[in-house]
Motif scaffolding. Structure first.
Motif, PDB file in Angstrom:
ATOM      1  N   GLU A  75       0.829  -1.205   0.000  1.00 54.19           N
ATOM      2  CA  GLU A  75       0.000   0.000   0.000  1.00 54.19           C
ATOM      3  C   GLU A  75       0.861   1.252   0.000  1.00 54.19           C
ATOM      4  OE1 GLU A  75      -3.240   0.392  -0.334  1.00 54.19           O
ATOM      5  OE2 GLU A  75      -3.391  -1.778  -0.641  1.00 54.19           O
ATOM      6  N   LYS A  76       2.053   1.160   0.566  1.00 55.74           N
ATOM      7  CA  LYS A  76       2.911   2.333   0.707  1.00 55.74           C
ATOM      8  C   LYS A  76       4.042   2.405  -0.308  1.00 55.74           C
ATOM      9  CE  LYS A  76       2.172   2.773   5.699  1.00 55.74           C
ATOM     10  NZ  LYS A  76       2.830   2.813   7.042  1.00 55.74           N
ATOM     11  N   LEU A  77       4.293   1.324  -1.036  1.00 52.30           N
ATOM     12  CA  LEU A  77       5.497   1.295  -1.872  1.00 52.30           C
ATOM     13  C   LEU A  77       5.171   0.811  -3.287  1.00 52.30           C
ATOM     14  CD1 LEU A  77       8.561   1.639  -2.100  1.00 52.30           C
ATOM     15  CD2 LEU A  77       8.814  -0.747  -1.360  1.00 52.30           C
ATOM     16  N   THR A  78       5.584   1.621  -4.252  1.00 51.89           N
ATOM     17  CA  THR A  78       5.493   1.257  -5.663  1.00 51.89           C
ATOM     18  C   THR A  78       6.888   1.338  -6.268  1.00 51.89           C
ATOM     19  OG1 THR A  78       3.221   2.052  -5.877  1.00 51.89           O
ATOM     20  CG2 THR A  78       4.506   1.851  -7.907  1.00 51.89           C
ATOM     21  N   ILE A  79       7.295   0.297  -6.952  1.00 49.93           N
ATOM     22  CA  ILE A  79       8.613   0.245  -7.564  1.00 49.93           C
ATOM     23  C   ILE A  79       8.544   0.811  -8.976  1.00 49.93           C
ATOM     24  CG2 ILE A  79      10.515  -1.247  -8.301  1.00 49.93           C
ATOM     25  CD1 ILE A  79      10.198  -1.048  -5.287  1.00 49.93           C
ATOM     26  N   GLN A  80       9.342   1.835  -9.244  1.00 52.81           N
ATOM     27  CA  GLN A  80       9.417   2.417 -10.579  1.00 52.81           C
ATOM     28  C   GLN A  80      10.524   1.736 -11.381  1.00 52.81           C
ATOM     29  OE1 GLN A  80       7.239   4.678 -11.581  1.00 52.81           O
ATOM     30  NE2 GLN A  80       6.285   4.969  -9.568  1.00 52.81           N
ATOM     31  N   GLY A  81      10.344   1.716 -12.684  1.00 53.14           N
ATOM     32  CA  GLY A  81      11.370   1.121 -13.526  1.00 53.14           C
ATOM     33  C   GLY A  81      11.010   1.209 -14.989  1.00 53.14           C
ATOM     34  N   THR A  82      11.607   0.341 -15.779  1.00 50.97           N
ATOM     35  CA  THR A  82      11.396   0.331 -17.229  1.00 50.97           C
ATOM     36  C   THR A  82      11.004  -1.064 -17.665  1.00 50.97           C
ATOM     37  OG1 THR A  82      13.000   2.092 -17.600  1.00 50.97           O
ATOM     38  CG2 THR A  82      12.455   0.709 -19.483  1.00 50.97           C
ATOM     39  N   ARG A  83       9.953  -1.127 -18.444  1.00 45.20           N
ATOM     40  CA  ARG A  83       9.547  -2.398 -19.038  1.00 45.20           C
ATOM     41  C   ARG A  83      10.019  -2.424 -20.486  1.00 45.20           C
ATOM     42  NH1 ARG A  83       4.749  -4.512 -21.835  1.00 45.20           N
ATOM     43  NH2 ARG A  83       4.563  -6.726 -21.361  1.00 45.20           N
ATOM     44  N   PHE A  84      10.858  -3.382 -20.802  1.00 52.49           N
ATOM     45  CA  PHE A  84      11.389  -3.539 -22.150  1.00 52.49           C
ATOM     46  C   PHE A  84      10.577  -4.587 -22.897  1.00 52.49           C
ATOM     47  CE2 PHE A  84      14.881  -2.103 -19.485  1.00 52.49           C
ATOM     48  CZ  PHE A  84      15.456  -1.097 -20.248  1.00 52.49           C
ATOM     49  N   ALA A  85      10.304  -4.310 -24.152  1.00 51.52           N
ATOM     50  CA  ALA A  85       9.586  -5.268 -24.990  1.00 51.52           C
ATOM     51  C   ALA A  85      10.114  -5.148 -26.414  1.00 51.52           C
ATOM     52  CB  ALA A  85       8.090  -5.014 -24.957  1.00 51.52           C
ATOM     53  N   VAL A  86      10.407  -6.282 -27.038  1.00 54.80           N
ATOM     54  CA  VAL A  86      10.934  -6.267 -28.401  1.00 54.80           C
ATOM     55  C   VAL A  86      10.416  -7.490 -29.149  1.00 54.80           C
ATOM     56  CG1 VAL A  86      13.073  -7.467 -27.739  1.00 54.80           C
ATOM     57  CG2 VAL A  86      13.026  -6.060 -29.814  1.00 54.80           C
TER      58      VAL A  86
END
Length: 730
Positions: free
Chosen positions: A133-144
């Motif tokens: 509820e308190k934590l969301t992980i940010q990042g990059t989703r790669f798709a090819v």
């Protein structure tokens, strides 16, 4: 730990795994009820498992018999959890990461990948995973998309370009995916692909990358800046207008050589914004057309050999900088057209060629898939994913960068299977002919997509043949382009202008012939970059005679172009009679504006642009109702005379062009209506460095038959000049 030595783990260790989620990350324990964790960090000395939101240690992992492969397990009744990994290297440096293999790809959903918004789900996409509820992980989703690959991995500056550490997963649809936490804006990356035979291919740039570095890395760059706040709301929300009845004077521009700084470095997008926008407004152009700004590896291709259709070239700045340029142009009521190249692509090792070890983007047979003229590859328009890739790209530029028009390069090469080929070097279509049905279908789908979804935007075909219906709607069996370059007009008129005036009387038909087909298509009259390179010389050097005659010829030709039906396109430098042939590595010869002849040509170009925008009779250029010949057969004097008519009114102008240096004190021409005619512009005026033979005046019609008309006027005609007269009424 013999259970670890299974085929899937061996695939991970040997860097050809297609299902890393099958063994990496948290799994049901193979020994007893509970959970186990397998981590592959081949350069690590030790690995600790930490809580995702605290420094609490959850386990100290044990290295297996396979170096770099670490294992931990938790007893029965342990609930699944999210975690971080603290990795210690032999030099005792540590690095903490959030393990991507705890986020199965099912966490993320794709839009349907056959839609025009494909770019929103492919490439490097900003993403997040909610772990509490308190934590969301940010990042990059790669798709090819690499359906023939045995395995694909993401490599970049975040993993020392090590293809062993971030293998991607595919669910069988040909798309490889992986969400990697904590990769944000500005990270360099590529894809490491193994072909189906196990061979490792050169690292590939992301086909959907929105930024690509220059030589030598050609690395893709994650691009989530999105800081630009658009201010062109008035432009993008303007009423949908009939472009065929609007003036369109296009300034074709190569960003890298319009102007250069003192150290011969090109202007950046932001510097170009400050200098180009006021120049465009002052000169009266309605649109700027940019030679390709999609990324390209070789400067000398001018952008026509692109590798990175979704990336604005980083030579001149960032995507946000380019948006600022487009925005400023729109705020100044200048439309932006970009050259777009779906006809071919180069075989550079970091690009689309043989992308996954197979011909995913190009036709497999070189008789269909290789351009002998340009030494480049041809997209396979019969493949759905290729068509979607290209159409999504067109939509991307219209939506994300507010581009107004796409000028599609080399359309003729797409339409004909035997383009630039000898007998035996091409494959006929199913009916034995030379039309590429797949490319034709693609172009129709492209234009339908653009006009259906973006009715304020338009497309332009550079098409040099008599292929029927290029600018006719698809429901009329046309290709659906909005406009077509009139290459016939360009070739005939330039050939005519190159002749000494004494011989022009034998070639009058080269000028008048264009009106036979002027309304078969929606035409743009182009004097483009192609006419001032490769030994063709600049426009002024094409003109015959001494210095005075050269400039007079150029002025007359410029007026003829503006008076002739069709939208206008001039390459940069033409407006002031650029001296030397264009070179992409140097600036235009702006110093020539210190010379009267060149300054005068610039003034004429400016005045013609404003005249063109102001006179409604010059706008009605897509119908024969807007044009009327007065005299096209005075070959002895090499004079053309015709009327241009406004739509829905009696308003009209009369154009007279004299293509010889012989002045005429009295010359009678028939006119459409009785009344007064005022001279609006004469290219021989002294302000344009002409002789000033004719003074501005108003001419009253007389009841004298001439040129098949009951009314006529007697006018003086300037030498080597274009003149235009406006009917003022009775």
């Amino acid at each position: 730990m013999d259970f670890i030595n299974n085929a899937l783990v061996n695939d991970v260790v040997n860097a050809h795994c297609s299902d890393p989620f099958g063994c990496l990350g948290l799994q049901d324990s193979p020994i007893e009820d509970g959970l186990s964790l397998l981590v592959w960090q081949p350069e690590a000395k030790s690995v600790r498992v930490l809580a995702i939101d605290a420094d609490k240690e959850l386990a100290s992992m044990v290295e297996t018999d396979t170096k770099g492969l670490f294992f931990a397990q938790w007893p029965k009744a342990t609930e699944r959890f999210n975690y971080r990994l603290e990795i210690t290297y032999p030099n005792d440096q540590t690095n903490t990461i959030v393990d991507p293999y705890q986020f199965a790809d099912t966490t993320f959903t794709d839009p349907e990948h056959h839609t025009a918004s494909l770019y929103k789900s492919q490439g490097a996409i900003r993403a997040s995973a909610k772990v509490s509820e308190k934590l969301t992980i940010q990042g990059t989703r790669f798709a090819v998309y690499a359906p023939a690959a045995r395995s694909v991995a993401v490599v970049g500056d975040f993993n020392s370009w090590d293809g062993r550490t971030y293998p991607m997963s595919s669910n069988g649809d040909g798309i490889w995916r992986l969400f990697i936490p904590d990769i944000n804006h500005g990270a360099s990356y590529k894809f490491e692909i193994r072909a189906s035979d196990g061979n490792l291919l050169p690292h590939r740039s992301d086909p959907y990358a929105q930024r690509i570095e220059q030589y030598p890395s050609f690395a893709s760059v994650t691009c989530f800046d999105n800081k630009h706040e658009w201010q062109d709301q008035a432009w993008v929300s303007r009423p949908v207008e009939d472009l065929y009845e609007k003036p369109m004077s296009i300034y074709e521009l190569h960003v890298g050589s319009w102007r250069r700084k003192g150290d011969n470095q090109p202007l950046t997008y932001l510097e170009l914004k400050e200098q180009l926008v006021p120049y465009m407004v002052e000169m009266g152009y309605t649109h700027v057309e940019l030679l390709p700004v999609t990324e390209y590896p070789f400067d000398g291709s001018w952008g026509y050999q692109p590798v990175g259709l979704y990336a604005v070239t980083s030579r001149f700045g960032t995507p946000e900088d380019f948006k600022a340029l487009v925005d400023a142009l729109h705020q100044a009521n200048i439309g932006v057209i970009m050259d777009w190249v779906p006809a071919h692509f180069p075989a550079d090792s970091h690009g689309l060629a043989n992308f996954d070890g197979s011909k995913q983007y190009e036709y497999p047979d070189p008789k269909k898939g290789w351009h002998p003229e340009w030494n480049s590859l041809i997209y396979d328009f019969g493949k759905g994913h290729v068509v979607n890739y290209l159409i999504s790209n067109a939509v991307y530029w219209l939506e994300e960068f507010h581009i107004d028009g796409l000028r599609v390069d080399a359309v003729a090469s797409m339409l004909y299977l035997d383009y630039s080929r000898e007998d035996g070097e091409w494959i006929p279509n199913k009916d034995g002919g030379n039309h590429n049905y797949e490319a034709i279908d693609f172009l129709r789908k492209l234009n339908e997509t653009v006009y259906l979804n973006h009715p304020r935007c338009f497309t332009v075909a550079e098409e040099s043949t008599a292929f029927p219906g290029v600018s006719k709607p698809t429901y009329m069996n046309g290709l659906g382009f909005g406009f077509k370059w009139n290459m016939g007009w360009m070739n005939d008129s330039l050939a005519y202008m190159a002749k000494d005036p004494i011989y022009r009387k034998h070639h009058q038909g080269e000028l008048s012939f264009s009106m036979v087909y002027a309304f078969d298509e929606q035409f743009v009259l182009p004097i483009s970059h192609d006419e001032v390179v490769h030994g063709k010389g600049s426009m002024i050097t094409k003109m015959p005679g001494d210095a005075w005659q050269k400039f007079a010829n150029l002025r007359a030709f410029t007026a003829y172009m503006y008076f002739h039906p069709g939208k206008k396109l001039n390459f940069m430098g033409n407006e002031f009679a650029q001296g030397q042939e264009w070179g992409h590595e140097r600036s235009l010869d702006w110093h020539l504006l210190d010379v009267d002849y060149h300054k005068a040509q610039q003034l004429l170009s400016k005045d013609l642009n404003h005249l063109y925008k102001d006179e409604a009779s010059l706008h009605y250029d897509h119908s024969h109702l807007g044009f009327e010949w007065i005299s096209h057969d005075d070959s002895h004097n090499s004079i053309l005379a015709f009327a241009r008519k406004a739509k829905g009114s009696d308003e009209h102008t009369v154009a007279v062009i004299n293509f010889t240096p012989m002045a005429h004190e009295v010359y009678r021409i028939g006119v459409p209506k009785a009344g007064r005619y005022q001279l609006l512009l004469d290219t021989d005026d002294s302000q344009y460095a002409g002789s000033g033979f004719v003074e501005n005046a108003i001419y009253q019609t007389q009841d004298v038959d001439c040129h098949g008309r009951e009314q006529s006027i007697e006018i003086p005609i300037s030498p080597l000049a274009g003149m235009i007269f406006k009917w003022l009424g009775k």
